[in-house]
Design a protein around this motif. Structure first.
Motif, PDB file in Angstrom:
ATOM      1  N   MET A 127       0.863  -1.183   0.000  1.00 23.14           N
ATOM      2  CA  MET A 127       0.000   0.000   0.000  1.00 23.14           C
ATOM      3  C   MET A 127       0.904   1.238   0.000  1.00 23.14           C
ATOM      4  N   GLY A 128       0.583   2.213  -0.846  1.00 21.55           N
ATOM      5  CA  GLY A 128       1.397   3.425  -0.919  1.00 21.55           C
ATOM      6  C   GLY A 128       2.413   3.393  -2.049  1.00 21.55           C
ATOM      7  N   LEU A 129       2.471   2.257  -2.781  1.00 21.96           N
ATOM      8  CA  LEU A 129       3.406   2.137  -3.918  1.00 21.96           C
ATOM      9  C   LEU A 129       3.154   3.265  -4.914  1.00 21.96           C
ATOM     10  N   ARG A 130       4.228   3.919  -5.352  1.00 22.40           N
ATOM     11  CA  ARG A 130       4.111   4.985  -6.356  1.00 22.40           C
ATOM     12  C   ARG A 130       4.196   4.369  -7.755  1.00 22.40           C
ATOM     13  N   VAL A 131       3.220   4.714  -8.594  1.00 24.30           N
ATOM     14  CA  VAL A 131       3.166   4.148  -9.944  1.00 24.30           C
ATOM     15  C   VAL A 131       2.867   5.233 -10.971  1.00 24.30           C
ATOM     16  N   GLU A 132       3.070   4.859 -12.248  1.00 28.00           N
ATOM     17  CA  GLU A 132       2.713   5.773 -13.344  1.00 28.00           C
ATOM     18  C   GLU A 132       2.033   4.968 -14.448  1.00 28.00           C
ATOM     19  N   ALA A 133       1.151   5.644 -15.159  1.00 25.01           N
ATOM     20  CA  ALA A 133       0.414   4.972 -16.239  1.00 25.01           C
ATOM     21  C   ALA A 133       1.315   4.745 -17.437  1.00 25.01           C
ATOM     22  N   VAL A 134       1.187   3.567 -18.042  1.00 26.18           N
ATOM     23  CA  VAL A 134       1.843   3.291 -19.322  1.00 26.18           C
ATOM     24  C   VAL A 134       0.720   3.159 -20.343  1.00 26.18           C
ATOM     25  N   TRP A 135       0.725   4.060 -21.312  1.00 28.50           N
ATOM     26  CA  TRP A 135      -0.341   4.076 -22.330  1.00 28.50           C
ATOM     27  C   TRP A 135       0.050   3.191 -23.510  1.00 28.50           C
ATOM     28  N   VAL A 136      -0.945   2.739 -24.238  1.00 30.06           N
ATOM     29  CA  VAL A 136      -0.685   1.995 -25.472  1.00 30.06           C
ATOM     30  C   VAL A 136      -0.077   2.971 -26.484  1.00 30.06           C
ATOM     31  N   PRO A 137       0.568   2.465 -27.564  1.00 29.66           N
ATOM     32  CA  PRO A 137       1.118   3.379 -28.570  1.00 29.66           C
ATOM     33  C   PRO A 137       0.037   4.335 -29.092  1.00 29.66           C
ATOM     34  N   LYS A 138       0.461   5.547 -29.478  1.00 30.43           N
ATOM     35  CA  LYS A 138      -0.464   6.620 -29.869  1.00 30.43           C
ATOM     36  C   LYS A 138      -1.515   6.163 -30.879  1.00 30.43           C
ATOM     37  N   GLU A 139      -1.077   5.354 -31.867  1.00 29.03           N
ATOM     38  CA  GLU A 139      -2.021   4.953 -32.917  1.00 29.03           C
ATOM     39  C   GLU A 139      -3.059   3.950 -32.407  1.00 29.03           C
ATOM     40  N   GLU A 140      -2.833   3.405 -31.203  1.00 29.63           N
ATOM     41  CA  GLU A 140      -3.805   2.446 -30.644  1.00 29.63           C
ATOM     42  C   GLU A 140      -4.716   3.083 -29.603  1.00 29.63           C
ATOM     43  N   LEU A 141      -4.489   4.374 -29.282  1.00 35.11           N
ATOM     44  CA  LEU A 141      -5.323   5.044 -28.278  1.00 35.11           C
ATOM     45  C   LEU A 141      -6.775   5.080 -28.729  1.00 35.11           C
ATOM     46  N   GLY A 142      -7.693   4.887 -27.802  1.00 35.47           N
ATOM     47  CA  GLY A 142      -9.114   4.952 -28.126  1.00 35.47           C
ATOM     48  C   GLY A 142      -9.901   5.402 -26.909  1.00 35.47           C
ATOM     49  N   PRO A 143     -11.192   5.683 -27.081  1.00 40.96           N
ATOM     50  CA  PRO A 143     -12.018   6.150 -25.958  1.00 40.96           C
ATOM     51  C   PRO A 143     -12.372   5.004 -25.002  1.00 40.96           C
ATOM     52  N   THR A 144     -11.365   4.400 -24.412  1.00 39.74           N
ATOM     53  CA  THR A 144     -11.559   3.273 -23.504  1.00 39.74           C
ATOM     54  C   THR A 144     -10.411   3.238 -22.501  1.00 39.74           C
TER      55      THR A 144
END
Lengths: 168, 151
Positions: A127-144
Protein backbone atom coordinates in the motif's frame (compact mmCIF):
# COMPACT_ATOMS: atom_id res chain seq x y z
CA UNK A 1 -35.75 -46.06 -20.31
CA UNK A 2 -33.63 -43.69 -22.34
CA UNK A 3 -34.87 -42.94 -25.81
CA UNK A 4 -33.32 -44.76 -28.71
CA UNK A 5 -29.60 -44.34 -28.34
CA UNK A 6 -27.58 -43.28 -31.32
CA UNK A 7 -23.91 -43.52 -32.15
CA UNK A 8 -23.56 -40.15 -30.39
CA UNK A 9 -24.85 -41.54 -27.07
CA UNK A 10 -27.61 -40.04 -24.97
CA UNK A 11 -27.77 -36.30 -24.30
CA UNK A 12 -26.63 -35.56 -20.73
CA UNK A 13 -25.65 -31.88 -20.86
CA UNK A 14 -27.45 -28.78 -22.06
CA UNK A 15 -25.93 -25.41 -22.88
CA UNK A 16 -28.14 -22.63 -21.47
CA UNK A 17 -26.31 -19.32 -21.83
CA UNK A 18 -27.99 -16.26 -20.38
CA UNK A 19 -27.21 -13.20 -22.42
CA UNK A 20 -28.11 -9.57 -21.79
CA UNK A 21 -27.54 -7.13 -24.64
CA UNK A 22 -27.12 -3.61 -23.33
CA UNK A 23 -26.39 -0.41 -25.16
CA UNK A 24 -24.37 1.73 -22.79
CA UNK A 25 -24.47 5.52 -23.14
CA UNK A 26 -21.64 7.22 -21.30
CA UNK A 27 -23.24 10.65 -20.86
CA UNK A 28 -21.51 14.05 -20.97
CA UNK A 29 -19.08 13.66 -18.05
CA UNK A 30 -17.94 10.11 -18.72
CA UNK A 31 -17.61 10.93 -22.42
CA UNK A 32 -15.09 13.63 -21.39
CA UNK A 33 -13.06 11.02 -19.53
CA UNK A 34 -13.32 8.57 -22.44
CA UNK A 35 -12.20 11.29 -24.88
CA UNK A 36 -9.26 11.88 -22.53
CA UNK A 37 -8.21 8.24 -22.87
CA UNK A 38 -8.29 8.65 -26.65
CA UNK A 39 -5.90 11.60 -26.19
CA UNK A 40 -3.68 9.70 -23.74
CA UNK A 41 -4.59 11.69 -20.63
CA UNK A 42 -6.78 11.47 -17.56
CA UNK A 43 -9.63 13.99 -17.37
CA UNK A 44 -11.63 14.42 -14.18
CA UNK A 45 -13.98 17.01 -12.74
CA UNK A 46 -13.89 19.10 -9.54
CA UNK A 47 -16.88 19.69 -7.26
CA UNK A 48 -17.50 23.45 -6.89
CA UNK A 49 -18.55 22.95 -3.24
CA UNK A 50 -16.20 20.43 -1.61
CA UNK A 51 -13.43 20.83 -4.24
CA UNK A 52 -12.97 17.08 -4.49
CA UNK A 53 -11.75 15.78 -7.88
CA UNK A 54 -13.53 12.81 -9.40
CA UNK A 55 -11.90 10.71 -12.13
CA UNK A 56 -13.67 9.37 -14.03
CA UNK A 57 -16.45 11.81 -13.20
CA UNK A 58 -20.15 10.97 -13.34
CA UNK A 59 -21.02 14.63 -13.78
CA UNK A 60 -22.12 15.37 -10.24
CA UNK A 61 -20.77 15.30 -6.71
CA UNK A 62 -22.36 12.46 -4.74
CA UNK A 63 -21.77 14.36 -1.48
CA UNK A 64 -23.01 17.82 -2.43
CA UNK A 65 -25.48 16.84 -5.17
CA UNK A 66 -24.29 19.58 -7.51
CA UNK A 67 -23.08 19.37 -11.10
CA UNK A 68 -19.32 19.13 -11.53
CA UNK A 69 -18.44 21.38 -14.43
CA UNK A 70 -14.78 22.29 -13.87
CA UNK A 71 -12.56 20.02 -15.94
CA UNK A 72 -9.27 18.85 -14.38
CA UNK A 73 -6.47 17.18 -16.32
CA UNK A 74 -4.62 14.78 -14.06
CA UNK A 75 -1.04 13.49 -14.32
CA UNK A 76 0.08 9.95 -15.08
CA UNK A 77 1.48 9.47 -11.60
CA UNK A 78 -0.51 7.79 -8.87
CA UNK A 79 -0.45 5.89 -5.59
CA UNK A 80 -1.66 2.34 -4.99
CA UNK A 81 -4.10 2.53 -2.09
CA UNK A 82 -5.21 -1.10 -1.88
CA UNK A 83 -4.48 -4.08 -4.10
CA UNK A 84 -5.28 -7.70 -4.76
CA UNK A 85 -3.00 -10.49 -5.96
CA UNK A 86 -4.99 -12.50 -8.50
CA UNK A 87 -3.99 -16.17 -8.26
CA UNK A 88 -7.16 -17.78 -9.56
CA UNK A 89 -7.47 -18.67 -13.24
CA UNK A 90 -10.86 -17.98 -14.85
CA UNK A 91 -12.44 -18.17 -18.31
CA UNK A 92 -11.38 -15.30 -20.54
CA UNK A 93 -8.34 -14.37 -18.44
CA UNK A 94 -5.87 -12.53 -20.65
CA UNK A 95 -3.00 -11.90 -18.21
CA UNK A 96 -0.67 -14.50 -16.78
CA UNK A 97 -1.28 -15.16 -13.08
CA UNK A 98 -0.27 -14.14 -10.49
CA UNK A 99 -0.91 -10.45 -11.25
CA UNK A 100 -1.92 -7.37 -9.28
CA UNK A 101 -5.14 -5.41 -9.56
CA UNK A 102 -4.97 -2.21 -7.54
CA UNK A 103 -7.02 0.80 -6.54
CA UNK A 104 -5.21 3.67 -8.27
CA UNK A 105 -5.29 7.17 -6.76
CA UNK A 106 -4.02 9.62 -9.37
CA UNK A 107 -2.09 12.55 -7.94
CA UNK A 108 -4.63 15.32 -7.40
CA UNK A 109 -7.64 12.98 -7.53
CA UNK A 110 -9.94 12.14 -4.64
CA UNK A 111 -11.33 8.81 -5.83
CA UNK A 112 -9.63 5.66 -7.03
CA UNK A 113 -10.25 3.39 -9.99
CA UNK A 114 -9.09 -0.14 -10.73
CA UNK A 115 -5.83 -0.64 -12.61
CA UNK A 116 -3.40 -3.40 -13.52
CA UNK A 117 0.08 -3.28 -11.95
CA UNK A 118 3.05 -4.65 -13.90
CA UNK A 119 6.82 -4.38 -13.64
CA UNK A 120 7.06 -5.50 -10.02
CA UNK A 121 6.92 -8.89 -8.32
CA UNK A 122 3.56 -9.44 -6.57
CA UNK A 123 5.28 -9.99 -3.21
CA UNK A 124 6.93 -6.55 -3.45
CA UNK A 125 3.73 -4.54 -3.85
CA UNK A 126 2.68 -2.54 -0.79
CA UNK A 127 0.00 0.00 0.00
CA UNK A 128 1.40 3.42 -0.92
CA UNK A 129 3.41 2.14 -3.92
CA UNK A 130 4.11 4.98 -6.36
CA UNK A 131 3.17 4.15 -9.94
CA UNK A 132 2.71 5.77 -13.34
CA UNK A 133 0.41 4.97 -16.24
CA UNK A 134 1.84 3.29 -19.32
CA UNK A 135 -0.34 4.08 -22.33
CA UNK A 136 -0.69 2.00 -25.47
CA UNK A 137 1.12 3.38 -28.57
CA UNK A 138 -0.46 6.62 -29.87
CA UNK A 139 -2.02 4.95 -32.92
CA UNK A 140 -3.81 2.45 -30.64
CA UNK A 141 -5.32 5.04 -28.28
CA UNK A 142 -9.11 4.95 -28.13
CA UNK A 143 -12.02 6.15 -25.96
CA UNK A 144 -11.56 3.27 -23.50
CA UNK A 145 -9.66 2.68 -20.27
CA UNK A 146 -7.92 -0.11 -22.24
CA UNK A 147 -5.79 2.75 -23.62
CA UNK A 148 -3.92 2.45 -20.32
CA UNK A 149 -1.85 -0.72 -20.68
CA UNK A 150 -0.97 -0.86 -17.00
CA UNK A 151 0.65 1.07 -14.17
CA UNK A 152 4.32 0.49 -13.32
CA UNK A 153 6.44 1.55 -10.33
CA UNK A 154 8.11 4.97 -10.56
CA UNK A 155 10.87 4.04 -8.12
CA UNK A 156 9.87 6.80 -5.66
CA UNK A 157 9.55 5.84 -1.98
CA UNK A 158 6.14 4.50 -0.94
CA UNK A 159 3.68 7.01 0.53
CA UNK A 160 2.75 6.58 4.18
CA UNK A 161 -0.73 5.05 4.47
CA UNK A 162 -1.79 7.90 6.79
CA UNK A 163 -1.30 10.37 3.89
CA UNK A 164 -4.03 8.73 1.81
CA UNK A 165 -6.10 7.10 4.56
CA UNK A 166 -9.14 9.23 3.64
CA UNK A 167 -9.15 7.63 0.19
CA UNK A 168 -9.28 4.04 1.44
CA UNK B 1 -8.59 15.18 -32.39
CA UNK B 2 -11.84 13.66 -31.19
CA UNK B 3 -15.11 15.60 -31.43
CA UNK B 4 -15.17 17.48 -28.08
CA UNK B 5 -18.94 17.12 -27.68
CA UNK B 6 -19.44 13.51 -28.74
CA UNK B 7 -21.42 11.36 -26.32
CA UNK B 8 -20.07 7.84 -26.50
CA UNK B 9 -22.31 4.79 -26.70
CA UNK B 10 -21.24 1.20 -26.91
CA UNK B 11 -22.78 -2.26 -26.99
CA UNK B 12 -22.28 -3.99 -23.67
CA UNK B 13 -22.94 -7.73 -23.57
CA UNK B 14 -23.25 -9.63 -20.33
CA UNK B 15 -23.30 -13.37 -20.87
CA UNK B 16 -23.17 -16.28 -18.47
CA UNK B 17 -22.25 -19.48 -20.35
CA UNK B 18 -24.15 -21.93 -18.18
CA UNK B 19 -24.14 -25.64 -18.94
CA UNK B 20 -26.43 -27.87 -16.93
CA UNK B 21 -26.83 -31.60 -16.62
CA UNK B 22 -30.12 -32.79 -18.01
CA UNK B 23 -30.87 -35.73 -15.73
CA UNK B 24 -32.28 -38.96 -17.18
CA UNK B 25 -35.73 -37.69 -18.19
CA UNK B 26 -34.97 -34.37 -19.89
CA UNK B 27 -31.92 -36.15 -21.30
CA UNK B 28 -34.18 -38.73 -22.92
CA UNK B 29 -36.41 -35.94 -24.29
CA UNK B 30 -33.45 -34.08 -25.81
CA UNK B 31 -31.92 -37.30 -27.15
CA UNK B 32 -35.24 -38.04 -28.87
CA UNK B 33 -35.35 -34.54 -30.39
CA UNK B 34 -31.86 -35.12 -31.77
CA UNK B 35 -33.25 -38.31 -33.32
CA UNK B 36 -36.16 -36.36 -34.81
CA UNK B 37 -38.80 -37.62 -32.38
CA UNK B 38 -40.82 -36.27 -29.47
CA UNK B 39 -41.29 -38.26 -26.26
CA UNK B 40 -43.23 -37.87 -23.06
CA UNK B 41 -43.32 -39.78 -19.80
CA UNK B 42 -46.05 -41.72 -18.03
CA UNK B 43 -47.20 -40.06 -14.83
CA UNK B 44 -49.75 -41.11 -12.24
CA UNK B 45 -52.80 -42.97 -13.57
CA UNK B 46 -51.11 -43.37 -16.96
CA UNK B 47 -51.28 -39.68 -17.80
CA UNK B 48 -48.66 -38.76 -20.42
CA UNK B 49 -46.67 -35.63 -19.63
CA UNK B 50 -44.86 -33.69 -22.40
CA UNK B 51 -42.20 -32.40 -22.06
CA UNK B 52 -41.40 -35.21 -19.62
CA UNK B 53 -40.73 -34.53 -15.95
CA UNK B 54 -39.13 -36.70 -13.26
CA UNK B 55 -42.13 -36.27 -10.96
CA UNK B 56 -45.84 -36.01 -11.69
CA UNK B 57 -46.70 -32.34 -11.05
CA UNK B 58 -50.09 -33.28 -9.53
CA UNK B 59 -49.19 -36.19 -7.26
CA UNK B 60 -45.39 -35.73 -6.86
CA UNK B 61 -45.03 -39.44 -7.60
CA UNK B 62 -42.07 -40.56 -9.67
CA UNK B 63 -42.93 -40.83 -13.35
CA UNK B 64 -42.10 -44.00 -15.24
CA UNK B 65 -41.75 -45.02 -18.85
CA UNK B 66 -40.78 -42.86 -21.82
CA UNK B 67 -43.40 -42.98 -24.58
CA UNK B 68 -43.45 -41.61 -28.11
CA UNK B 69 -45.91 -38.78 -28.83
CA UNK B 70 -46.71 -36.61 -31.87
CA UNK B 71 -45.44 -35.58 -34.30
CA UNK B 72 -48.95 -34.20 -34.84
CA UNK B 73 -50.94 -32.26 -32.26
CA UNK B 74 -53.60 -29.67 -31.58
CA UNK B 75 -53.23 -25.98 -30.74
CA UNK B 76 -54.80 -25.32 -27.32
CA UNK B 77 -53.98 -21.63 -26.89
CA UNK B 78 -51.72 -19.26 -28.78
CA UNK B 79 -50.32 -15.76 -28.99
CA UNK B 80 -49.48 -14.15 -32.32
CA UNK B 81 -46.13 -12.37 -32.67
CA UNK B 82 -46.51 -9.77 -35.40
CA UNK B 83 -43.05 -8.22 -35.05
CA UNK B 84 -40.44 -10.83 -34.10
CA UNK B 85 -37.60 -9.53 -31.96
CA UNK B 86 -33.99 -10.09 -33.08
CA UNK B 87 -33.73 -13.18 -30.86
CA UNK B 88 -37.08 -14.74 -31.85
CA UNK B 89 -37.03 -18.34 -33.16
CA UNK B 90 -38.35 -17.23 -36.57
CA UNK B 91 -37.73 -13.95 -38.36
CA UNK B 92 -41.21 -13.86 -39.89
CA UNK B 93 -44.46 -13.38 -37.91
CA UNK B 94 -45.37 -16.56 -35.99
CA UNK B 95 -47.38 -17.83 -33.01
CA UNK B 96 -46.26 -19.07 -29.62
CA UNK B 97 -48.67 -21.89 -28.86
CA UNK B 98 -49.47 -24.54 -26.30
CA UNK B 99 -49.64 -27.70 -28.38
CA UNK B 100 -51.15 -30.97 -27.10
CA UNK B 101 -49.32 -33.65 -29.04
CA UNK B 102 -51.10 -36.84 -30.11
CA UNK B 103 -50.79 -39.31 -27.24
CA UNK B 104 -50.09 -36.58 -24.65
CA UNK B 105 -52.30 -35.31 -21.85
CA UNK B 106 -50.46 -32.03 -21.34
CA UNK B 107 -49.59 -29.22 -23.74
CA UNK B 108 -46.09 -28.07 -24.69
CA UNK B 109 -45.08 -24.52 -25.53
CA UNK B 110 -43.58 -24.15 -28.99
CA UNK B 111 -43.56 -22.12 -32.18
CA UNK B 112 -46.19 -22.34 -34.92
CA UNK B 113 -45.19 -21.05 -38.34
CA UNK B 114 -48.23 -19.77 -40.21
CA UNK B 115 -48.68 -17.34 -43.10
CA UNK B 116 -51.20 -15.17 -41.23
CA UNK B 117 -52.68 -15.02 -37.74
CA UNK B 118 -56.25 -15.85 -38.86
CA UNK B 119 -55.32 -19.45 -39.66
CA UNK B 120 -54.03 -20.01 -36.12
CA UNK B 121 -57.13 -21.11 -34.22
CA UNK B 122 -57.63 -23.18 -31.06
CA UNK B 123 -58.20 -26.76 -32.18
CA UNK B 124 -56.11 -26.41 -35.35
CA UNK B 125 -53.98 -29.45 -36.12
CA UNK B 126 -50.25 -28.93 -36.49
CA UNK B 127 -47.24 -31.16 -37.04
CA UNK B 128 -43.61 -30.96 -35.98
CA UNK B 129 -40.97 -29.73 -38.39
CA UNK B 130 -37.44 -30.74 -37.36
CA UNK B 131 -34.16 -29.28 -38.50
CA UNK B 132 -32.08 -31.52 -40.79
CA UNK B 133 -30.45 -34.41 -38.87
CA UNK B 134 -26.95 -33.01 -39.36
CA UNK B 135 -27.95 -29.76 -37.57
CA UNK B 136 -29.62 -31.41 -34.55
CA UNK B 137 -27.62 -31.29 -31.31
CA UNK B 138 -30.03 -32.38 -28.57
CA UNK B 139 -31.84 -29.10 -27.92
CA UNK B 140 -35.39 -27.76 -27.99
CA UNK B 141 -34.27 -25.85 -31.10
CA UNK B 142 -33.83 -29.16 -32.96
CA UNK B 143 -37.58 -28.88 -33.33
CA UNK B 144 -37.65 -25.84 -35.60
CA UNK B 145 -41.37 -25.20 -35.29
CA UNK B 146 -44.82 -26.66 -35.88
CA UNK B 147 -46.61 -26.14 -39.18
CA UNK B 148 -50.29 -26.39 -40.02
CA UNK B 149 -51.14 -29.99 -40.86
CA UNK B 150 -51.77 -30.67 -44.56
CA UNK B 151 -50.48 -27.25 -45.62
Amino acid sequence: MAAEETAQGPVTMLSTPIRLDYNFTAGVAQSKSLRGYAEGRFIGQRCPVCKKVYVPSRGSCPKDAVATTEEVVLPNTATVTTFCVVNVPFAGQSIEIPYITASILLDGADITFMGLIQGIAPEDVEMGLRVEAVWVPKEELGPTLASVKYFQPTGEPNREVSTFAEHL
Amino acid sequence: MADPTEIYTSPHVLEYPYARSTGPIIGAFLTALRDGKIVGVKGSKGRVIVPPTEYDPDTAEETSGIVDVGPGGVIETWAWVDTPRFDAPLDTPFAWALIRLDGADTAMLHVVAAPTSDVVVTGTRVTAEFRPAAERVGSMHDLRCFVLEGK
